[in-house]
Scaffold this motif. Structure first.
Motif, mmCIF file in Angstrom:
data_model
loop_
_atom_site.group_PDB
_atom_site.id
_atom_site.type_symbol
_atom_site.label_atom_id
_atom_site.label_comp_id
_atom_site.label_asym_id
_atom_site.label_seq_id
_atom_site.Cartn_x
_atom_site.Cartn_y
_atom_site.Cartn_z
ATOM 1 N N ARG A 261 5.528 21.277 20.091
ATOM 2 C CA ARG A 261 5.341 20.846 18.592
ATOM 3 C C ARG A 261 4.705 21.628 18.081
ATOM 4 N NH1 ARG A 261 3.109 18.320 14.501
ATOM 5 N NH2 ARG A 261 4.144 16.696 13.347
ATOM 6 N N GLU A 265 5.852 24.155 14.662
ATOM 7 C CA GLU A 265 5.293 24.092 13.392
ATOM 8 C C GLU A 265 4.941 25.445 13.011
ATOM 9 O OE1 GLU A 265 2.120 21.600 13.852
ATOM 10 O OE2 GLU A 265 3.248 19.768 13.178
ATOM 11 N N ARG A 281 12.440 21.146 11.645
ATOM 12 C CA ARG A 281 11.903 20.029 11.120
ATOM 13 C C ARG A 281 12.448 18.621 11.953
ATOM 14 N NH1 ARG A 281 11.824 22.262 5.760
ATOM 15 N NH2 ARG A 281 13.824 21.704 5.346
ATOM 16 N N GLU A 282 13.839 18.952 12.177
ATOM 17 C CA GLU A 282 14.494 17.858 12.898
ATOM 18 C C GLU A 282 13.905 17.816 14.556
ATOM 19 O OE1 GLU A 282 16.670 15.373 12.370
ATOM 20 O OE2 GLU A 282 16.367 15.711 10.606
ATOM 21 N N ARG A 285 10.562 16.569 14.702
ATOM 22 C CA ARG A 285 10.865 14.971 14.582
ATOM 23 C C ARG A 285 11.261 14.580 15.898
ATOM 24 N NH1 ARG A 285 11.820 10.489 11.291
ATOM 25 N NH2 ARG A 285 13.166 9.015 12.176
ATOM 26 N N ALA A 286 12.225 15.089 16.586
ATOM 27 C CA ALA A 286 12.722 14.534 17.771
ATOM 28 C C ALA A 286 11.352 14.785 18.827
ATOM 29 C CB ALA A 286 13.739 15.362 18.397
ATOM 30 N N ASP A 288 8.288 14.532 18.186
ATOM 31 C CA ASP A 288 7.298 13.519 18.010
ATOM 32 C C ASP A 288 7.914 12.245 18.528
ATOM 33 O OD1 ASP A 288 5.592 15.002 16.565
ATOM 34 O OD2 ASP A 288 6.284 14.780 14.615
ATOM 35 N N GLU A 289 9.248 11.821 18.356
ATOM 36 C CA GLU A 289 9.708 10.639 18.514
ATOM 37 C C GLU A 289 9.733 10.433 20.131
ATOM 38 O OE1 GLU A 289 13.821 7.846 18.276
ATOM 39 O OE2 GLU A 289 13.368 9.759 17.117
ATOM 40 N N LYS A 369 1.314 3.493 10.200
ATOM 41 C CA LYS A 369 2.567 4.120 10.576
ATOM 42 C C LYS A 369 3.789 3.565 9.491
ATOM 43 C CE LYS A 369 5.156 3.180 14.120
ATOM 44 N NZ LYS A 369 5.397 3.227 15.477
ATOM 45 N N GLU A 419 13.465 4.501 9.347
ATOM 46 C CA GLU A 419 13.564 5.950 9.907
ATOM 47 C C GLU A 419 12.141 6.151 10.757
ATOM 48 O OE1 GLU A 419 16.142 8.041 10.401
ATOM 49 O OE2 GLU A 419 17.308 6.308 9.177
ATOM 50 N N THR A 420 11.238 5.285 10.453
ATOM 51 C CA THR A 420 9.957 5.511 11.257
ATOM 52 C C THR A 420 10.244 5.692 12.657
ATOM 53 O OG1 THR A 420 8.821 4.363 9.468
ATOM 54 C CG2 THR A 420 7.451 4.688 11.239
ATOM 55 N N ILE A 421 9.161 6.514 13.160
ATOM 56 C CA ILE A 421 9.366 6.950 14.554
ATOM 57 C C ILE A 421 8.534 5.771 15.364
ATOM 58 C CG2 ILE A 421 8.576 8.447 16.331
ATOM 59 C CD1 ILE A 421 8.898 10.685 14.485
#
Length: 461
Positions: A261, A265, A281-282, A285-286, A288-289, A369, A419-421
């Motif tokens: 990650r 960034e 960015r996707e 996000r992936a 992070d998830e 969150k 859409e919140t992880i």
């Protein structure tokens, strides 16, 4: 869910049936043995009295002036009357014919050897009789003459006596059976008492108690206890390996994801192409998830294993909640969320600090969150009777009629998740930690209606 147990029958019932069956068999044997013995004794006693009576009459027979005469003594017949009220018959006969008595008495006609009594059972005058015949030789007119004396008696009294003896033998057999059955119940109960005691000692243990079984047991149960202790040792080793694996997996999964990650960034700041930036960015996000899902899965596994062996010590809930609020303050500030802590004073319980911290962190993380920008999250520790509570109230909109009980199940998320992880494990972890400490998790809408209030309730020490 409890595992099904393959039950093949009750050991106590099986032992009891065997002992009671043996008692019934012995009681029957005792009944018939006693009945046969007393019947034989009664018949032999009656025969002896008959023989004594006949012998007494025979001894009274003599020869006078060349003729056979008999002076029957009173005692010879009265001894039979003393035994019962039966009718008595007698007959004295010689080769010349019947001298006196009942000529038609059904006894042996053939000569009887002297001093060798002959016993018979026959019917006479519509009744069953028992008769004995004895003989002796007398000298009459210079020649030996065989004189036979027969005495018979009806069997009514003897039958009554035998019936009484039958009842006595029956009462003896039944009494023996009842006594033996009582002893069988006591023996069966005593035999399984060590097994029941061992079962109760193990069942009283909590899920975390994996100490070896040291209770004294009979030699026959020693292999069972040894096998159980061996299983406990293997289970302890397995749990220890699982806990080590969880800790190692958490480190090895989270660290590489954090590194990836960070690199993503850095790359995002350097890339100017909008399509590439969108892809990065996707990717972030992936990551992070994935990181959150992996982390919560490992947290849930750690909670599951650790609740089996809680390390209870005094934990200050007020200090614990304040410390977590301070740690998550920077995260809340990044979303312009106000994170406020309130307390009525120190609240302490007996529990596992690591699990309690994990539960509170998951609830706080959810509140931050799902709350929007410029919202407020409040954390409070309060005393409520015999309970110590940690309340987390947010302004994320609440649950709007949802089944809040369902939200504590694994991988179930609220309708406001969007859409919140998230993984749907945060509230599950909090509920399991609360229940492991004898407490509960309460989920409800806040009194203002702006959001939800999640409360962890624990019994005070």
């Amino acid at each position: 869910m409890n595992a099904a147990v393959n039950v093949s029958g009750s050991l106590r019932r099986r032992l009891l049936l065997q002992l009671v069956g043996s008692a019934a068999l012995l009681a029957a044997v005792l009944f018939f043995a006693v009945l046969g013995f007393v019947r034989t004794v009664a018949e032999e006693s009656h025969d002896r009295i008959l023989l004594a009576s006949a012998t007494s009459i025979l001894d009274s027979v003599s020869v006078q002036a060349g003729e056979i005469t008999a002076d029957i003594p009173y005692a010879a017949l009265s001894m039979l009357g003393n035994v019962s009220d039966d009718r008595v018959f007698y007959r004295i006969a010689s080769p010349a014919g019947v001298l006196t008595g009942y000529a038609d008495l059904p006894v042996a006609e053939e000569p009887v050897q002297p001093r060798q009594p002959l016993f018979e059972t026959a019917a006479y005058k519509g009744e069953a009789i028992r008769a004995v015949t004895v003989s002796r030789r007398l000298a009459a007119q210079g020649a030996p003459v065989a004189v036979q004396v027969s005495v018979g008696q009806t069997r009514t009294g003897q039958a009554a006596l035998l019936e009484q003896l039958f009842r006595s033998a029956l009462f003896l057999g039944v009494g023996f059976f009842v006594l033996a059955s009582g002893l069988a119940v006591w023996a069966a109960q005593s035999s399984i008492t060590p097994l029941r005691s061992l079962t109760e000692a193990i069942s009283r243990r909590g899920p975390k108690d994996l100490r070896p079984v040291t209770r004294p047991v009979p030699a026959e149960m020693s292999p069972l206890v040894l096998s159980l202790n061996s299983f406990i040792r293997r289970l302890q080793a397995s749990l220890a390996r699982s806990e080590d694996f969880i800790a190692e997996a958490a480190h090895r999964v989270r660290t590489p994801l954090a590194t990836v990650r960070a690199q993503a960034e850095v790359t995002l700041m350097r890339v100017e192409n909008e399509d590439n930036r969108a892809s990065l960015r996707e990717m972030i996000r992936a990551i992070d998830e994935s990181s959150r899902a992996a982390g919560q899965l490992l947290d849930h596994a750690m909670v599951s294993f650790r609740t089996d062996s809680l390390e209870r010590q005094e934990v200050n809930l007020t200090a614990l909640a304040r410390d977590l609020a301070e740690r998550l303050q920077p995260v809340a500030e990044l979303k312009d969320i106000g994170l406020h802590f309130q307390s009525d004073g120190d609240v302490s319980i007996k529990g596992d600090a690591i699990l309690l911290q994990n539960a509170v962190r998951n609830i706080l993380d959810n509140a931050i969150k799902y709350s929007g920008r410029d919202r407020t999250v409040r954390v409070r520790t309060v005393r409520n009777g015999g309970w110590g509570n940690i309340e987390v109230e947010d302004e994320a909109g609440g649950f709007a009629g949802e089944d809040t009980e369902a939200l504590t199940r694994r991988f179930v998320r609220g309708a406001n998740a969007g859409e919140t992880i998230g993984s749907g494990l945060g509230l599950t972890i909090a509920r399991e930690v609360a229940e492991a400490h004898g407490g509960r998790l309460i989920i409800e809408n806040s009194q203002t209606g702006a959001g939800a209030c999640v409360t962890l309730c624990f019994p005070l020490c």
